[in-house]
Design a protein around this motif. Sequence first.
Motif, PDB file in Angstrom:
ATOM      1  N   GLU A 127     -23.339  30.996  40.808  1.00  0.00           N
ATOM      2  CA  GLU A 127     -23.314  30.764  39.354  1.00  0.00           C
ATOM      3  C   GLU A 127     -22.565  31.876  38.617  1.00  0.00           C
ATOM      4  O   GLU A 127     -21.893  31.628  37.634  1.00  0.00           O
ATOM      5  CB  GLU A 127     -24.730  30.580  38.786  1.00  0.00           C
ATOM      6  CG  GLU A 127     -25.679  31.734  38.989  1.00  0.00           C
ATOM      7  CD  GLU A 127     -26.384  31.743  40.350  1.00  0.00           C
ATOM      8  OE1 GLU A 127     -27.157  32.692  40.584  1.00  0.00           O
ATOM      9  OE2 GLU A 127     -26.161  30.834  41.173  1.00  0.00           O
ATOM     10  N   ASP A 130     -18.875  31.129  39.196  1.00  0.00           N
ATOM     11  CA  ASP A 130     -18.481  30.031  38.304  1.00  0.00           C
ATOM     12  C   ASP A 130     -18.234  30.546  36.895  1.00  0.00           C
ATOM     13  O   ASP A 130     -17.248  30.176  36.249  1.00  0.00           O
ATOM     14  CB  ASP A 130     -19.547  28.932  38.279  1.00  0.00           C
ATOM     15  CG  ASP A 130     -19.679  28.199  39.600  1.00  0.00           C
ATOM     16  OD1 ASP A 130     -18.772  28.319  40.449  1.00  0.00           O
ATOM     17  OD2 ASP A 130     -20.708  27.510  39.782  1.00  0.00           O
ATOM     18  N   GLU A 131     -19.131  31.395  36.417  1.00  0.00           N
ATOM     19  CA  GLU A 131     -19.017  31.968  35.071  1.00  0.00           C
ATOM     20  C   GLU A 131     -17.741  32.803  34.945  1.00  0.00           C
ATOM     21  O   GLU A 131     -16.995  32.688  33.976  1.00  0.00           O
ATOM     22  CB  GLU A 131     -20.256  32.830  34.814  1.00  0.00           C
ATOM     23  CG  GLU A 131     -20.377  33.415  33.438  1.00  0.00           C
ATOM     24  CD  GLU A 131     -21.650  34.264  33.319  1.00  0.00           C
ATOM     25  OE1 GLU A 131     -21.560  35.307  32.653  1.00  0.00           O
ATOM     26  OE2 GLU A 131     -22.696  33.890  33.886  1.00  0.00           O
ATOM     27  N   GLU A 133     -15.048  32.586  36.845  1.00  0.00           N
ATOM     28  CA  GLU A 133     -13.898  31.687  36.969  1.00  0.00           C
ATOM     29  C   GLU A 133     -13.582  31.024  35.628  1.00  0.00           C
ATOM     30  O   GLU A 133     -12.423  30.948  35.215  1.00  0.00           O
ATOM     31  CB  GLU A 133     -14.171  30.628  38.029  1.00  0.00           C
ATOM     32  CG  GLU A 133     -13.018  29.659  38.222  1.00  0.00           C
ATOM     33  CD  GLU A 133     -13.326  28.563  39.217  1.00  0.00           C
ATOM     34  OE1 GLU A 133     -12.353  27.942  39.687  1.00  0.00           O
ATOM     35  OE2 GLU A 133     -14.507  28.317  39.519  1.00  0.00           O
ATOM     36  N   ARG A 134     -14.616  30.552  34.946  1.00  0.00           N
ATOM     37  CA  ARG A 134     -14.399  29.916  33.636  1.00  0.00           C
ATOM     38  C   ARG A 134     -13.828  30.920  32.627  1.00  0.00           C
ATOM     39  O   ARG A 134     -12.883  30.616  31.906  1.00  0.00           O
ATOM     40  CB  ARG A 134     -15.703  29.319  33.101  1.00  0.00           C
ATOM     41  CG  ARG A 134     -16.045  27.967  33.686  1.00  0.00           C
ATOM     42  CD  ARG A 134     -17.191  27.296  32.943  1.00  0.00           C
ATOM     43  NE  ARG A 134     -18.432  28.057  32.986  1.00  0.00           N
ATOM     44  CZ  ARG A 134     -19.297  28.045  34.004  1.00  0.00           C
ATOM     45  NH1 ARG A 134     -19.047  27.301  35.064  1.00  0.00           N
ATOM     46  NH2 ARG A 134     -20.407  28.756  33.956  1.00  0.00           N
TER      47      ARG A 134
END
Length: 159
Positions: A127, A130-131, A133-134
């Motif tokens: 997670e 993901d954070e 990457e965004r």
Amino acid sequence: MMQDYQAQLESILDSLGRIRQAMNRQSRSLDASIHLTAPQLVCMRQLQVAGPMTLGALARRVHTSPASLTGLVDRLERKDMVQRRRDEVDRRKVLVEMTKSGADVLAMAPWTVQDRLGLSLAQMPPEKRDELERAVGQLAEMMESPPPDTGEERHKSVS
């Protein structure tokens, strides 16, 4: 409120500068140790991972244009790191592949910024990756997009 914004902007710009400096240091180190530039090493690593591929496929994997990559592959070919050969199935295609010399040099290559980043990311919880990457994706989009029309003239043309 404006001070928070300004401090955050300066912090982001400082971090981007540190990333650029790390990549520049790496590039100088690579040139001194194995006589390759960072982009050349990135291309060779892609060939190592994925095997022979067309120039267009390699360009997509390293996020550059085939035109930009042509000169880089020419230089690698002159150093006997890669070679071009016709595809055996479709003779119209020309594949780029790593040579034995290229594989030998790659085996001696030092850790790169990308390697260290990959190891660090692998240790992060999914997670958090993901954070990150965004956030990095959004930052790249902001830097690539044209400036917003604020109604203010930013730069005056010189006659």
